[in-house]
Design a protein around this motif. Structure first.
Motif, mmCIF file in Angstrom:
data_model
loop_
_atom_site.group_PDB
_atom_site.id
_atom_site.type_symbol
_atom_site.label_atom_id
_atom_site.label_comp_id
_atom_site.label_asym_id
_atom_site.label_seq_id
_atom_site.Cartn_x
_atom_site.Cartn_y
_atom_site.Cartn_z
ATOM 1 N N GLY A 34 61.263 -4.994 57.097
ATOM 2 C CA GLY A 34 60.589 -5.720 58.170
ATOM 3 C C GLY A 34 60.019 -4.828 59.251
ATOM 4 N N ASP A 35 60.773 -3.831 59.676
ATOM 5 C CA ASP A 35 60.279 -2.928 60.719
ATOM 6 C C ASP A 35 59.087 -2.109 60.211
ATOM 7 O OD1 ASP A 35 62.045 -3.727 62.730
ATOM 8 O OD2 ASP A 35 63.614 -2.400 61.950
ATOM 9 N N ALA A 36 59.171 -1.646 58.964
ATOM 10 C CA ALA A 36 58.049 -0.902 58.378
ATOM 11 C C ALA A 36 56.821 -1.802 58.260
ATOM 12 C CB ALA A 36 58.438 -0.346 57.006
ATOM 13 N N ASP A 52 57.229 -10.895 51.721
ATOM 14 C CA ASP A 52 58.471 -11.416 51.157
ATOM 15 C C ASP A 52 59.349 -11.903 52.308
ATOM 16 O OD1 ASP A 52 60.523 -11.998 49.360
ATOM 17 O OD2 ASP A 52 61.277 -9.943 49.345
ATOM 18 N N LEU A 53 60.206 -12.854 52.034
ATOM 19 C CA LEU A 53 61.113 -13.336 53.088
ATOM 20 C C LEU A 53 62.385 -12.511 53.168
ATOM 21 C CD1 LEU A 53 60.947 -17.230 52.977
ATOM 22 C CD2 LEU A 53 60.033 -15.654 54.682
ATOM 23 N N ASP A 59 63.775 -10.118 58.555
ATOM 24 C CA ASP A 59 63.298 -10.837 57.377
ATOM 25 C C ASP A 59 61.843 -11.271 57.576
ATOM 26 O OD1 ASP A 59 63.226 -13.261 58.843
ATOM 27 O OD2 ASP A 59 65.195 -13.887 58.122
ATOM 28 N N GLY A 60 61.280 -11.866 56.546
ATOM 29 C CA GLY A 60 59.880 -12.255 56.604
ATOM 30 C C GLY A 60 59.572 -13.252 57.709
ATOM 31 N N TYR A 61 60.489 -14.171 57.967
ATOM 32 C CA TYR A 61 60.275 -15.123 59.066
ATOM 33 C C TYR A 61 60.135 -14.355 60.389
ATOM 34 C CZ TYR A 61 62.102 -18.850 55.963
ATOM 35 O OH TYR A 61 62.324 -19.733 54.932
ATOM 36 N N GLU A 62 61.040 -13.403 60.616
ATOM 37 C CA GLU A 62 61.020 -12.635 61.874
ATOM 38 C C GLU A 62 59.747 -11.796 61.994
ATOM 39 O OE1 GLU A 62 65.646 -11.735 62.859
ATOM 40 O OE2 GLU A 62 64.887 -10.883 60.981
ATOM 41 N N VAL A 63 59.322 -11.208 60.873
ATOM 42 C CA VAL A 63 58.080 -10.422 60.896
ATOM 43 C C VAL A 63 56.903 -11.321 61.253
ATOM 44 C CG1 VAL A 63 56.444 -9.105 59.468
ATOM 45 C CG2 VAL A 63 58.920 -8.672 59.282
ATOM 46 N N GLN A 65 56.937 -14.225 62.828
ATOM 47 C CA GLN A 65 57.055 -14.661 64.220
ATOM 48 C C GLN A 65 56.632 -13.557 65.178
ATOM 49 O OE1 GLN A 65 61.216 -15.942 63.915
ATOM 50 N NE2 GLN A 65 60.558 -17.944 64.694
ATOM 51 N N ALA A 66 57.041 -12.325 64.909
ATOM 52 C CA ALA A 66 56.680 -11.209 65.791
ATOM 53 C C ALA A 66 55.168 -10.999 65.816
ATOM 54 C CB ALA A 66 57.389 -9.928 65.333
ATOM 55 N N LEU A 67 54.530 -11.098 64.657
ATOM 56 C CA LEU A 67 53.070 -10.929 64.610
ATOM 57 C C LEU A 67 52.368 -12.043 65.380
ATOM 58 C CD1 LEU A 67 52.620 -9.787 60.909
ATOM 59 C CD2 LEU A 67 52.387 -8.394 62.976
ATOM 60 N N ARG A 68 52.803 -13.265 65.173
ATOM 61 C CA ARG A 68 52.153 -14.389 65.864
ATOM 62 C C ARG A 68 52.444 -14.356 67.367
ATOM 63 N NH1 ARG A 68 48.987 -14.147 61.935
ATOM 64 N NH2 ARG A 68 49.108 -15.680 60.278
ATOM 65 N N ALA A 69 53.641 -13.917 67.757
ATOM 66 C CA ALA A 69 53.969 -13.809 69.181
ATOM 67 C C ALA A 69 53.086 -12.763 69.855
ATOM 68 C CB ALA A 69 55.438 -13.460 69.353
ATOM 69 N N ASP A 70 52.659 -11.773 69.063
ATOM 70 C CA ASP A 70 51.781 -10.714 69.569
ATOM 71 C C ASP A 70 50.311 -11.117 69.435
ATOM 72 O OD1 ASP A 70 51.473 -8.177 70.730
ATOM 73 O OD2 ASP A 70 51.106 -7.252 68.771
ATOM 74 N N ARG A 71 50.073 -12.383 69.118
ATOM 75 C CA ARG A 71 48.718 -12.944 68.950
ATOM 76 C C ARG A 71 47.942 -12.284 67.814
ATOM 77 N NH1 ARG A 71 47.919 -16.572 72.897
ATOM 78 N NH2 ARG A 71 49.024 -16.303 74.852
ATOM 79 N N ASN A 72 48.668 -11.745 66.847
ATOM 80 C CA ASN A 72 48.032 -11.163 65.670
ATOM 81 C C ASN A 72 47.619 -12.296 64.734
ATOM 82 O OD1 ASN A 72 47.867 -10.131 62.890
ATOM 83 N ND2 ASN A 72 48.344 -8.181 63.856
ATOM 84 N N ARG A 73 46.346 -12.355 64.354
ATOM 85 C CA ARG A 73 45.831 -13.443 63.510
ATOM 86 C C ARG A 73 45.591 -13.000 62.065
ATOM 87 N NH1 ARG A 73 48.065 -17.099 64.855
ATOM 88 N NH2 ARG A 73 46.895 -18.176 63.262
ATOM 89 N N THR A 74 46.161 -11.849 61.664
ATOM 90 C CA THR A 74 46.067 -11.427 60.270
ATOM 91 C C THR A 74 46.575 -12.543 59.362
ATOM 92 O OG1 THR A 74 46.462 -9.130 60.900
ATOM 93 C CG2 THR A 74 46.857 -9.696 58.600
#
Length: 121
Positions: A34-36, A52-53, A59-63, A65-74
């Motif tokens: 997840g960190d990588a 992957d979750l 885990d994948g959920y946390e990854v 969530q972190a991307l969306r919290a950072d407003r990443n729209r990938t």
């Protein structure tokens, strides 16, 4: 050609996905935890993440969530063995754009990737 980040810790899955995405003409990078995955998103700026979750560390959920919290729209396609309705609902609720359960059909996966990249039906 799109940039695709594969986030999975199962070597056989990674090899298969790398081959499949490169065969479609995409540039591919791989992250095994997840960190990588978060670091690779910042560095590689992918168009799509195959996530992957059940990753080591976050885990994948946390990854996701972190991307969306950072407003990443990938675009994020969760690709996992977890196929219960509650897991699918949670994956989409935390920001995934699509959700595919393993085992998956390669034609279906390619079609979903193309659709998310805006190149499919």
């Amino acid at each position: 050609m799109a940039r695709i980040l594969i986030c999975d810790d199962e070597p056989n899955i990674v090899v298969s996905l790398e081959f499949l995405m490169r065969r479609q003409g995409h540039e591919v990078r791989v992250a095994g935890d997840g960190d990588a995955a978060l670091a690779a998103v910042a560095d590689f700026d992918p168009d799509l993440v195959l996530l992957d979750l059940m990753l080591p560390g976050r885990d994948g959920y946390e990854v996701c969530q972190a991307l969306r919290a950072d407003r990443n729209r990938t675009k994020i396609l969760m690709l996992t063995a977890k196929g219960r309705e509650a897991e699918i609902t949670k994956g989409l609720a935390v920001g995934a754009d699509d959700y595919v359960t393993k085992p998956f059909g390669t034609q279906d996966l390619v079609a979903r990737v193309q659709r998310l990249l805006g190149a499919g039906p």
